[in-house]
Design a protein around this motif. Structure first.
Motif: not given
Length: 223
Positions: A46-47, A50, A76-77, A209-210, A213-214, A216
């Motif tokens: 998953e990293v 991202v 992304w954020w 990517a989101q 991230m979750w 991870v």
């Protein structure tokens, strides 16, 4: 330049090769190096997702305008990132179940039985998205279900062969892991699709990517 049809077939071929190689490599790694932690492999994958998706977003955005890394990270954020937590948890669960299933089933058996996710996806699409299923699609789904049943019945001989080779396999655990994986895959796919449709202005790279991230975050704290 490739036509749209050629690109579709090339993408389909790449997906088939990727999924086949993935399953074979996981099966081989569990047979040869069973001591490693599956959840660690899932988090590291998953990293990589991202980083790859953010990089692809940067490259695709720069094709139209000058975009910096800060702009990509701001996309992304954002506040919408919370909506990806539920499907991310389901996908993380599915990926961990993949390792459990391949520790107890052969590659051909897993490849066939995992097609049950088509059944769960169709079911959840009908229940949640209210999507209509054509008659020919019902026939196709029934054929898949029959094929899965035939493979399950023939897997008894495969398990006996594995015991002769000294491999520790449990068909019941493997099939249960596949069934749970199919359920989480279908539900997660429908949830992710509903998020994409509700926020069409956000690119697929950013959404992936989101989602990763979750996965991870959840993988680090829950596994």
């Amino acid at each position: 330049m490739w036509s749209d049809v050629s690109r579709k077939y090339a993408s389909l071929l790449a997906l088939v090769v990727q999924q086949t190689v993935l399953v074979i490599m996981i099966r081989y790694s569990k047979m040869q190096m069973s001591s490693f932690t599956s959840s660690t492999a899932v988090v590291l994958a998953e990293v990589v997702k991202v980083v790859m998706n953010l990089s692809l977003e940067l490259v695709s955005s720069r094709a139209n305008e000058a975009v910096s890394w800060r702009t990509v990270l701001n996309k992304w954020w954002n506040s919408d990132i919370l909506s990806l937590a539920p499907p991310a948890f389901l996908y993380m669960t599915q990926n961990n179940l993949l390792f459990v299933a391949l520790s107890n089933l052969s590659v051909p058996v897993y490849q066939v039985t995992s097609q049950g996710k088509l059944l769960t996806t169709a079911l959840f699409s009908r229940l949640i998205l209210k999507r209509k299923v054509a008659g020919t699609q019902y026939v196709s789904l029934l054929t898949i279900a029959m094929g899965v049943g035939v493979v399950l019945l023939s897997n008894v001989n495969t398990e006996k062969a594995a015991l002769r080779l000294g491999l520790e396999q449990n068909m019941v655990i493997g099939i249960f892991a596949v069934a749970c994986s199919c359920a989480t895959s279908g539900f997660a796919g429908v949830c992710f699709e509903s998020v994409l449709k509700s926020t069409e202005e956000t690119s697929l790279y950013i959404r992936n990517a989101q989602l990763a991230m979750w996965s991870v975050v959840l993988g680090v704290f829950l596994c």
